[in-house]
Design an enzyme around this catalytic site. Structure first.
Site, short mmCIF file in Angstrom:
data_model
loop_
_atom_site.label_atom_id
_atom_site.label_comp_id
_atom_site.label_asym_id
_atom_site.label_seq_id
_atom_site.Cartn_x
_atom_site.Cartn_y
_atom_site.Cartn_z
N GLY A 45 -59.83 -0.54 34.21
CA GLY A 45 -59.44 -1.19 32.96
C GLY A 45 -59.88 -2.65 33.07
O GLY A 45 -59.61 -3.32 34.07
N ARG A 87 -68.56 -3.21 39.61
CA ARG A 87 -68.74 -2.51 38.33
C ARG A 87 -69.38 -3.50 37.34
O ARG A 87 -68.96 -4.65 37.27
CB ARG A 87 -67.40 -2.00 37.77
N ASP A 235 -64.36 -2.96 27.13
CA ASP A 235 -64.72 -3.60 28.40
C ASP A 235 -65.51 -4.88 28.18
O ASP A 235 -65.54 -5.76 29.05
CB ASP A 235 -65.54 -2.64 29.25
O1 MRU Z 1 -63.89 3.33 33.54
P1 MRU Z 1 -62.60 2.68 33.16
O2 MRU Z 1 -61.43 3.61 33.27
O3 MRU Z 1 -62.37 1.36 33.87
O4 MRU Z 1 -62.77 2.35 31.61
C1 MRU Z 1 -61.77 1.61 30.97
C2 MRU Z 1 -61.89 1.54 29.51
O5 MRU Z 1 -62.86 2.00 28.94
C3 MRU Z 1 -60.81 0.82 28.78
O6 MRU Z 1 -60.69 1.30 27.47
C4 MRU Z 1 -61.14 -0.69 28.72
O7 MRU Z 1 -61.35 -1.21 29.99
C5 MRU Z 1 -60.07 -1.47 28.05
S1 MRU Z 1 -58.65 -1.66 29.08
C6 MRU Z 1 -57.52 -2.65 28.29
#
Ligand code: MRU
Length: 345
Positions: A45, A87, A235
């Site tokens: 997240g 990431r 993100d």
């Molecule tokens: O791959 P992830 O689980 O890190 O992806 C996260 C998301 O796509 C969330 O929707 C995004 O980070 C927003 S979190 C407030």
């Protein structure tokens, strides 16, 4: 719940890969544990990744045995380069690393102890600001929710994904406390199931009625008029409002437009990226093909099959009804409203 925290000079997080079966908290003073946790989605997240990176940099200075200021600066530089490659998509990671670097720039000439104290204050400020942003996003976003609404969300933009109460889910929980929410449809979110494992778990804990659906059921849910708004996190939001979020978000936005349903993106301003003009410039992480060719360790595809596994997609700004930030609800033209809000940041 604080999914990421700083307790007595150690970084503490809940291991999100083990949820919902096990609630395991990890406590570490090791930078590489933080880096691996981000890379493997034990911490995930966008805002949570940023906060973890800020505290991870502090851990690069543990034990506090740096010989002098150049040694401290060198360790931070190497740690920052290491964390930056965990990431690529969540801009909060780079936002946090930049802010920590800014501390060094502002405190030139200070002792190692003073520098460490200033860095710790900054990391805690990034955490505190995220907690406050989540709260405010909840308040502002809840005003957009019509009483009696059912909502649809994708992935997890809840407390697990932030230092505070979440972004999209902070709106949901705030509106639910105001008695406005009937139920929340949650996309399971293939292939890593953040919706099924994490969002459904969070909403159940908050006593909000959840209906879990496969990602491909969203079209039916929208066509049948079951939801009044779609709310997601992001993100990275480019300067023109194009928003990168978990793959599967873009088709939801197209469906929402087709069915006349509002499509809201909820983000702290730390997720706005003024340096990337449009979604075309957002780096999209590609995941290990095994996440698709295997399910729970079982092979579900022919050996050697070709796989395309982007972790995120980009929703063009014209499909977004509003972007809810802690500094206000932004409306089109986003190029203008994002620039204005960033001036204030
Ligand atoms: O791959 P992830 O689980 O890190 O992806 C996260 C998301 O796509 C969330 O929707 C995004 O980070 C927003 S979190 C407030």
């Amino acid at each position: 719940m604080r999914a990421v925290d700083w307790v007595d000079g150690r970084f503490r997080f809940i291991d999100q890969t083990l949820l919902p079966q096990q609630e395991v908290w990890v406590d570490t003073d090791d930078l590489t544990v933080v880096g691996e946790a981000i890379r493997t989605l034990r911490v995930r997240g966008a805002p949570a990744i940023g906060v973890a990176a800020a505290f991870g940099l502090l851990l690069a200075l543990h034990p506090r045995t740096f010989s002098d200021v150049p040694d401290l600066r060198g360790r931070l530089r190497r740690a920052s380069a290491y964390l930056a490659q965990t990431r690529p998509t969540a801009v909060n990671l780079f936002y946090a690393l930049d802010r920590m670097r800014g501390v060094l720039d502002r405190h030139a000439g200070q002792s190692e102890a003073q520098l460490y104290a200033a860095l710790e204050r900054e990391a805690c400020a990034i955490q505190r600001e995220d907690i406050e942003a989540c709260r405010r996003i909840g308040e502002l976003g809840a005003e957009l929710i019509v009483p009696g609404s059912s909502l649809l969300t994708h992935c997890n933009a809840g407390a697990l994904a932030t230092a505070g109460d979440g972004t999209a889910l902070s709106i949901v929980t705030t509106a639910a406390r105001q008695g406005k929410i009937v139920r929340v449809y949650v996309d399971e979110t293939r292939p890593l199931l953040q919706g099924a494992r994490l969002t459904a778990w969070e909403l159940e804990q908050a006593d909000i009625p959840v209906v879990l659906i496969t990602d491909s059921t969203a079209g039916t849910v929208l066509r049948e008029g079951r939801v009044q708004a779609v709310i997601v996190g992001a993100d990275r939001v480019a300067a023109n409002g194009d928003a990168a979020n978990k793959v599967g978000t873009y088709p939801l936005a197209v469906l929402a437009q087709r069915h006349g349903v509002s499509f809201y993106v909820a983000v702290p301003t730390s997720t706005l990226d003024p340096d990337t003009p449009s979604g075309d410039g957002i780096p999209i992480e590609e995941r290990d093909p095994a996440e698709i060719t295997h399910f729970a360790g079982v092979v579900v595809a022919p050996a050697g099959v070709g796989v395309y596994a982007p972790a995120f997609d980009v929703t063009p700004n014209e499909l977004i009804t509003a972007i809810v930030t802690e500094r206000g609800v932004l409306r089109p033209p986003y190029v203008q409203t994002i620039a204005d809000v960033l001036k204030a940041r």
